[in-house]
Design an enzyme around this catalytic site. Structure first.
Site, PDB file in Angstrom:
ATOM      1  CG  ASP A  38      32.868   2.981  15.674  1.00  8.63           C
ATOM      2  OD1 ASP A  38      32.323   2.276  16.538  1.00  8.63           O
ATOM      3  OD2 ASP A  38      33.165   4.176  15.845  1.00  8.63           O
TER       4      ASP A  38
ATOM      5  CB  THR B 136      35.214  -2.822  26.175  1.00 10.01           C
ATOM      6  OG1 THR B 136      34.461  -3.027  24.971  1.00 10.01           O
ATOM      7  CG2 THR B 136      34.279  -2.840  27.359  1.00 10.01           C
TER       8      THR B 136
ATOM      9  N   GLY C  24      25.611  11.469  12.887  1.00  7.85           N
ATOM     10  CA  GLY C  24      25.480  12.021  14.238  1.00  7.85           C
ATOM     11  C   GLY C  24      24.529  11.238  15.123  1.00  7.85           C
ATOM     12  CB  ALA C  25      22.173   8.591  14.595  1.00  6.39           C
ATOM     13  N   GLY C  26      25.243   8.184  16.277  1.00  6.26           N
ATOM     14  CA  GLY C  26      25.985   7.141  16.977  1.00  6.26           C
ATOM     15  C   GLY C  26      25.970   5.830  16.207  1.00  6.26           C
ATOM     16  CG  LEU C  27      23.090   4.616  14.061  1.00 10.11           C
ATOM     17  CD1 LEU C  27      21.882   4.728  13.143  1.00 10.11           C
ATOM     18  CD2 LEU C  27      22.982   3.357  14.910  1.00 10.11           C
TER      19      LEU C  27
ATOM     20  CD  GLU D 184      36.986   8.288  12.931  1.00 12.52           C
ATOM     21  OE1 GLU D 184      36.515   7.754  11.916  1.00 12.52           O
ATOM     22  OE2 GLU D 184      36.537   9.323  13.413  1.00 12.52           O
TER      23      GLU D 184
ATOM     24  CB  SER E 214      27.771   8.131   9.153  1.00 15.23           C
ATOM     25  OG  SER E 214      28.084   9.190   9.997  1.00 15.23           O
TER      26      SER E 214
END
Ligand code: GLA
Length: 379
Positions: A172, A34, A122-125, A160, A127
């Site tokens: 993020d 979103t 790489g965990a979708g958290l 980014e 980093s």
């Protein structure tokens, strides 16, 4: 972690750091894709993150080290170019340095820099957002700049978008920047406007990281972004957040079936974020959980950014006692599933889910029982 960071900095550069900052990883609680559609989203900073340590140099050299990679990477201050291969992790601090002048901010000249993390990559958290924000804080402090927090967040996103090259939204970096223990971060991405919503007591987060990642994940993210923009153009609005749910009936006639599915996911997901905020204010975790699972189903069938591994975890978690709801967290196409549980859900229940997953896919997901944490800060 701070002691280990100082120790490693000394071992690498032969002196103590002058400035240290820490920025947390984040969970996308609800509000899937979103953000770049001008919508609303809820996230939580978690109790794991990235540390950056800094000391100025006077020889116009910048040296970068990380606890994840062996080599120290050196470059002169006048070289601000995108790196590749084993050097590519430096694109996060470099992207921040490149972004700062865009916001009228001075950066530091030469320095030694060390990044350290207890956040699984790489965990979708996120980093990447964590390293961007930790880097931004040490660089700004070194240059004596004190911009509002919102600007720090925008610097991270700019890095980014334009240096790393991912067309992400503000989620993020916003959550890493505005996180608060025992709270969720609410972002109205159009402003952007940042706020916090108290997390009802007794809510626990469990993350199941599949370590799977679609080979084309960056391309797929960009493709979804493009489809959403196509939908907005087709409906004659600047962004999909301008489409009320009641307008979807008409929208269906104006868009191709695929583009309509993407638009419907976004429009209904924004409504689910709204409903989640209301349920949180009532302390109704049962309803919050229902909305989380509904968000996952929409990812699965409409936005098509789920995978069989993520679906398996959600299907296994949802009927498990003490689970309020579960969904993929982050961009999708692999990564992790988040479950919202009551305190009775424990290691035994989590292992049961992980074992069932291992039986089906031949590898165990990592399990992370996490708390909400505070946002990025100099420490
Ligand atoms: C990634 C992006 C965010 C957001 C999510 C999906 O995490 O970095 O900006 O778009 O995907 O909601």
């Amino acid at each position: 972690m701070k002691a280990a960071l100082v120790e490693k900095f000394r071992a690498t550069f032969g002196r103590a750091p002058e400035i240290i900052a820490r920025a947390p990883g984040r969970i996308e609680f609800i509000g899937n894709h979103t953000d770049y559609n001008g919508g609303i989203v809820l996230g939580a900073a978690i109790d794991r993150g990235v540390w950056a340590a800094f000391a100025a140099r006077d020889d116009q050299q910048r040296r970068f080290a990380s606890d994840q990679r062996g080599a120290v990477i050196s470059m002169p201050v006048n070289r601000l170019e995108k790196q590749s291969g084993g050097r590519s992790w430096t694109n996060y601090p470099l992207g921040v340095l490149a972004a700062m002048p865009e916001f009228g901010l001075r950066g530091p000249a030469g320095f030694d820099y060390l990044a350290m993390s207890d956040l699984p990559a790489g965990a979708g958290l996120s980093s990447s957002a964590a390293i961007e924000l930790a880097s931004a804080l040490v660089f700004l402090e070194a240059a004596g700049e004190r911009p509002p927090r919102e600007v720090v967040v925008k610097v991270g996103r700019h890095a980014e978008n334009y240096f790393v090259g991912v067309p992400c939204g503000i989620l993020d970096q916003g959550v890493s920047g505005f996180g608060r223990r025992d709270h969720l971060v609410f972002i109205d991405c159009r402003g952007p406007r940042f706020d916090t919503v108290p997390m009802p007591a007794g809510a626990h987060f469990w993350i199941f990281n599949t370590h799977t990642k679609h080979a084309l994940v960056d391309g797929l993210y960009a493709a979804r972004h493009a489809e959403c923009m196509e939908a907005a153009r087709g409906l004659g609005v600047p962004l999909l957040a301008d489409v009320p749910p009641a307008a979807l009936v008409v929208a269906e006639r104006k868009l191709s079936p695929v583009v309509f599915r993407r638009a419907r996911h976004i429009v209904e997901e924004i409504a689910r974020v709204d409903a989640t905020v209301m349920a949180l204010r009532r302390g109704d975790l049962h309803e919050v959980g229902r909305l989380l699972t509904a968000s996952h189903r929409s990812s699965q069938t409409l936005f098509e950014n789920s995978t069989k591994e993520l679906d398996f975890l959600v299907n296994r978690l949802v009927p498990t006692p003490h689970v309020h709801g579960a969904r993929l967290t982050g961009g999708g196409f692999g990564g992790a599933v988040m479950a919202l549980t009551s305190p009775e859900f424990g290691d035994a229940e989590a292992s049961g889910v992980a074992n069932a997953y291992a039986e089906r896919f031949g590898a165990r997901p990592d399990i992370l029982h996490t708390q909400t944490g505070d946002g990025a800060a100099i420490i």
